[in-house]
Enzyme design. Structure first.
Site, PDB file in Angstrom:
ATOM      1  N   LYS A 185       0.854  -1.194   0.000  1.00  0.00           N
ATOM      2  CA  LYS A 185       0.000   0.000   0.000  1.00  0.00           C
ATOM      3  C   LYS A 185       0.890   1.245   0.000  1.00  0.00           C
ATOM      4  O   LYS A 185       1.905   1.283   0.718  1.00  0.00           O
ATOM      5  CB  LYS A 185      -0.899  -0.022   1.238  1.00  0.00           C
TER       6      LYS A 185
ATOM      7  N   SER B 280      -9.643   1.994   2.906  1.00  0.00           N
ATOM      8  CA  SER B 280      -8.762   2.697   2.005  1.00  0.00           C
ATOM      9  C   SER B 280      -7.751   1.795   1.293  1.00  0.00           C
ATOM     10  O   SER B 280      -7.176   2.208   0.282  1.00  0.00           O
ATOM     11  CB  SER B 280      -7.992   3.768   2.780  1.00  0.00           C
TER      12      SER B 280
ATOM     13  N   SER C 193      -9.762  -0.180   7.211  1.00  0.00           N
ATOM     14  CA  SER C 193      -9.173  -0.024   5.877  1.00  0.00           C
ATOM     15  C   SER C 193      -8.509  -1.267   5.309  1.00  0.00           C
ATOM     16  O   SER C 193      -8.180  -1.292   4.121  1.00  0.00           O
ATOM     17  CB  SER C 193      -8.165   1.128   5.876  1.00  0.00           C
TER      18      SER C 193
END
Lengths: 488, 491
Positions: A79, A154, A178
């Site tokens: 990420k 996210s 997330s």
């Protein structure tokens, strides 16, 4: 089975046997990424040369008979709010559009030590603020199961590339859900470890008391393998726990008996999609058939969790994001007449709307005269919620429930309605407020063919137990083996 | 009607730890800009602070020396404000739970003891420095960013310039005694922020009175500017009050920030503080609270040396030294330690004190070191003191030998012998010289003998001749007695 469909464990076995090389696997994934990622847009940056060079090194060492790390030659995605010292680390924000981190995050050092291969950086909601990956400053990510729907957020990029077999697994970060919510939306396994289990050093902070890095993987054992590689005490993170890391794989196949699973009646109230309620109930029935005892719990304070979360998270974010000012790195407005003007213009142009909204909310709740009414009160309720969970764990080994109130929603459906979007986090924020470990595993599909996740939570630092309970369900079902049909 | 200045002082002291407060960078002044920096003190994305335990212990040590209550549980807070020299745009500090509070320090002002209350002393991180002398831009040097900073806040207990100066100097002396800061003013190790107002009262109404509006002056980095600022403000406020007795009062005007203009030697208006500053304090989530248990506190307490005021009192009593000499000897811990070691090694306190004062401190100052740094061990200096105490060398010669000892490692006795500096107290050796001088200076002998006006001068002349002929080695006391006996027939 095709090479990209393998789990990490299966790939590792093939690599060990010499059936396939890490270079082949890595190159194969890059070809797949080239074909499918233009639609999905899970990656923000690919590090092809570095990845293939690393795969090649691992292959050579393997041929030389060297002892290799537990993730030797396995291509993974990261990420883009986790600092990697080569390539860019942008947090999907224009304010860090060209930022290159001068150092590796603790988890990256750990993956390097485990001999993993890093494919690239995945998309996210800007600074991890969002539940759909639509808040990215560099374009949205689509759900591999239906490109008209969101992958969640996210960590939407990480979940999407794992679901689409564009990486064998990925790292995400979880501040209010997330990791787990996109895992549920993409039908993959997402684990948020106990707060303090994985060092946050090098994770770009959103809500410091809530943030935790964790694995997104195709199977529970793969998540266990990845967690084992990144979990440890780290002197550079004062909040990282000085506790031994358990052996998450040793007994992962052994069912937990006796097993008491708690279910809070509050979880099934209004706002929960019917099909999700049914899927979660079916999952509980399955656990019962596997010998578990289902215990009804009442957790009345849960209804305050979302409000508490949005006060704590935005307050911390408003302070954490103060450093993006254009002075030392990142985007700087060049037309400003003085430094105050430069701050305002750089931040006004550099941050997206959702980030600015949260900075304003947080700034407000920390302001003199409001602090006691908002932040301080939120901290007190947070303590009470923790006590609620402590009490529940006197009765049960695990708490089960939905991950999300709805299946993946359509792109653009909620982006203009931030409050409705905030409700996506209603089942996930508790684990962050309490610091408890929680996992999302695939538990079904809606009538529209969209994934549904089951959330399991156990006591602090009991990831070993949590993974075993999750594995029981995974062994008895095949949801995790289903694959989306990709467009190219 | 009259007024009494009411002054409180905030002092920031940089602690002399090896590394910074929350990262491993060197805490070192004077290096090229941005050379002592790392991702943590640069406020890079993703970094986290880790607490410097040494800094915490230094701060607790100071709290103990200031008779403070030491908190067993403290935490860190973020103080938010935007400034280019503050990399994270928040400073890690301590807000509602300072590590020490409710203390005091006793000062000696004009021979009187004055007690000044300490509100609190807490730890925080220093900011960097904006560099304005670059062409076309402002630079930011972050070498200082993250250096441990102790903020000490006094009660408004000071009522005069000398009290403020005694307080500031005592603080400097104290941190140097504790060895927690070099307190080098030129390097910005100590910064002062006085809060000044006047208590205006009417003798006829002992219960009445009011304050003039408080003025805070920030960032004074020398004793001189502190002294002048406070003196200037007292006069300025008195003038304002006299010009407008009803309007210039704290309940009618808000607090004001003023800055010191070093060139014009005036304070300059900066801004009014209508309400409290908005710093959006909240607990620092990246650091754990600090809990001090008895064992840890005990270990810190054990490092506490005898403090200046106690040492002063003891030196006066134990060694019978005068105020001036005692103040001088106790001003620095190193000097006091050295003096005591010399006495311990057998010197008489007065001889040791005088030699350290007249030679040691002067030479150390010339060489930019302290007395212990001159390289003369306490034992060797004690040896020199004993030579003088036993009249083997004169006081003047002892001063010369002190200097010679800087260049030679020989014992003082050997230096004196090698250079023929030992006094001749042996009467038989001196008798010949005296006899010679007397026989050659009949007139002086006669003058002396006469006992008239010229007698005193004549005796000095004769003694001078004896000293000269002995090349300064004659013990003047012994030689004088010998002359008296020979000329006057005294025994």
């Amino acid at each position: 089975m095709e090479l990209h469909c393998l789990s990490i464990h299966q790939l590792a076995a093939e690599l060990a046997k010499g059936q396939v090389s890490s270079c082949q696997a890595t190159e194969h994934l890059f070809e797949r990424i080239e074909r499918h990622d233009p639609v999905i847009h899970g990656y923000l940056e690919l590090q092809q040369d570095a990845a293939i060079a690393q795969a090649d090194r691992i292959d050579k060492r393997r041929n030389d008979g060297e002892t290799l790390g537990p993730l030797a030659g396995v291509p993974l995605a990261i990420k883009d709010n986790i600092c990697v010292s080569h390539g860019r680390t942008t947090c999907a924000s224009k304010i860090l559009g060209n930022f290159q981190s001068p150092y590796d995050a603790h988890v990256i050092e750990a993956l390097n030590a485990a001999d993993a291969v890093i494919l690239g950086k995945t998309n996210l909601d800007e600074f991890a603020m969002g539940a759909s990956t639509e808040n990215s400053g560099f374009g949205l990510t689509r759900n591999p199961w239906n490109p008209e729907t969101v992958p969640g957020g996210s960590s939407g990029g990480s979940a999407a590339v794992v679901a689409a077999d564009l990486a064998y697994a990925a790292l995400g970060s979880d501040t209010g859900g997330s990791i787990r919510q996109p895992a549920a939306f993409c039908s993959v396994v997402g684990l948020k470890p106990t707060y303090g289990r994985v060092s946050r050093y090098g994770l770009v902070a959103f809500g410091s008391s809530l943030d935790q890095i964790g694995p997104i993987a195709k199977t529970v054992p793969d998540a266990a393998l990845l967690l084992a590689a990144i979990a440890s005490h780290d002197r550079r993170d004062s909040t990282s726990a000085e506790l031994e890391v358990g052996d998450y794989l040793a007994e992962i196949e052994r069912p937990v008996k006796p097993l008491r699973i708690g279910v809070a009646s509050e979880y099934f109230g209004p706002g929960l999609d019917k099909e999700i309620a049914q899927a979660v109930r079916r999952a509980l029935d399955l656990y019962e058939s596997l010998g578990a005892e289902i215990v009804e719990l009442s957790m009345p304070l849960n209804k305050y969790a979302l409000a508490v979360y949005y006060i704590v998270a935005t307050a911390e974010a408003s302070s954490n994001l103060a450093r993006y000012d254009g002075v030392r790195y990142g985007y700087r407005d060049r037309d400003s007449k003085d430094h105050i003007d430069m701050y305002s213009a750089s931040r006004a142009h550099g941050f997206g709307a959702e980030v600015k909204r949260r900075i304003m909310l947080g700034t407000y709740t920390l302001s003199a005269g409001y602090y006691d009414a908002y932040y301080l009160k939120a901290l007190k309720v947070r303590t009470l919620i923790k006590q609620d969970f402590d009490k529940a764990f006197e009765q049960v080994d695990c708490i089960a429930g939905p991950v999300t109130p709805t299946p993946p929603f359509k792109l653009g459906e909620k982006i203009d309605d931030p409050l409705t979007l905030y409700l996506s986090d209603v089942y996930t924020v508790m684990a962050n407020l309490t610091g408890l470990p929680a996992i999302s595993i695939p538990c079904g599909f809606s009538s529209a063919g969209l994934p549904i996740g089951l959330q399991l939570t156990t006591k602090a630092f009991s990831e070993e137990l949590l993974l075993r309970i999750a594995r029981m369900f995974e062994q008895a079902t095949d949801y995790h083996q289903r694959k989306p049909k990709l467009q190219s | 009607m009259g007024y009494r200045p009411t002054i409180g002082l905030e002092i920031h002291v940089e602690l002399s730890t090896a590394s910074k407060m929350f990262c491993g960078c060197p805490n070192h002044f004077g290096d090229p800009p941005n050379s002592n920096v790392c991702p943590v003190c640069l406020g890079m994305p993703g970094v986290l602070p880790t607490m410097n335990r040494q800094a915490y212990e230094y701060a607790v040590l100071m709290g103990l020396a200031l008779n403070c209550r030491i908190a067993t549980f403290t935490k860190w807070d973020r103080k938010g404000y935007y400034y280019p020299d503050l990399p994270k745009n928040y400073q890690i500090s301590q807000y509602d739970l300072p590590l020490s509070s409710n203390g005091y320090i006793d000062l000696l002002v004009n021979g009187q003891t004055k007690r000044i209350g300490i509100t609190r002393a807490h730890l925080e991180e220093d900011a960097g420095k904006n560099v304005h002398d670059l062409p076309g831009c402002t630079g930011v040097d972050l070498n200082r960013a993250g250096v441990p900073l102790l903020e000490i806040v006094s009660e408004p207990d000071m009522n005069s310039v000398p009290e403020v100066m005694a307080y500031a100097r005592s603080m400097r002396q104290l941190v140097r005694y504790l060895n927690i800061s070099q307190a080098n003013m030129q390097q910005g190790h100590m910064r002062f922020e006085p809060n000044i107002s006047l208590w205006v009262f009417d003798d006829a109404e002992p219960d009445g009175g009011h304050y003039t509006p408080i003025v805070e002056v920030k960032n004074l980095n020398s004793f001189r500017s502190l002294e002048r600022t406070v003196a200037f403000e007292i006069d300025r406020q008195a003038g304002q009050w006299q010009a407008d007795p009803d309007g210039y009062r704290m309940d009618k005007m808000s607090k004001q920030n003023r800055g010191w203009d070093d060139v014009r030697e005036v304070t300059v208006y900066q801004r009014h503080k209508e309400e409290a500053d908005e710093y959006r304090y909240f607990p620092e989530p990246d650091l754990l609270p600090v809990e001090i248990d008895d064992a840890w506190l005990g270990r810190i307490k054990a490092q506490l040396p005898e403090l200046p005021i106690a040492r002063y009192a003891r030196f006066r009593k134990e060694f019978g030294l005068d105020e001036k000499l005692t103040t001088l000897l106790t001003s620095e811990r190193g000097t006091a330690d050295y003096f005591e070691a010399v006495v311990q090694a057998g010197a008489s306190p007065h001889r040791a004190a005088n030699l350290i004062q007249s030679q040691g401190l002067r030479l150390a100052n010339e060489r930019g070191t302290d007395v212990a740094g001159l390289g003369i061990s306490a034992e060797r200096l004690a040896g020199l003191c004993k030579l003088a105490d036993e009249d083997k060398v004169s006081a003047t010669t002892a001063a010369g030998i002190f200097q010679a000892m800087l260049e030679s490692d020989d014992p003082p006795e050997k230096i004196a012998q090698d250079r023929n500096l030992m006094q001749v107290s042996d009467t038989s050796a001196l008798e010949a010289i005296v006899a010679e001088v007397l026989s050659e200076n009949g007139k002086a002998v006669a003058d002396y003998k006469s006992g008239g006006k010229k007698a005193k001068k004549a005796r000095s002349f004769i003694l001078g001749q004896v000293m000269q002929r002995s090349k300064g080695q004659a013990n003047p006391k012994v030689a004088g007695e010998l002359i008296d006996r020979k000329v006057l027939g005294q025994t």
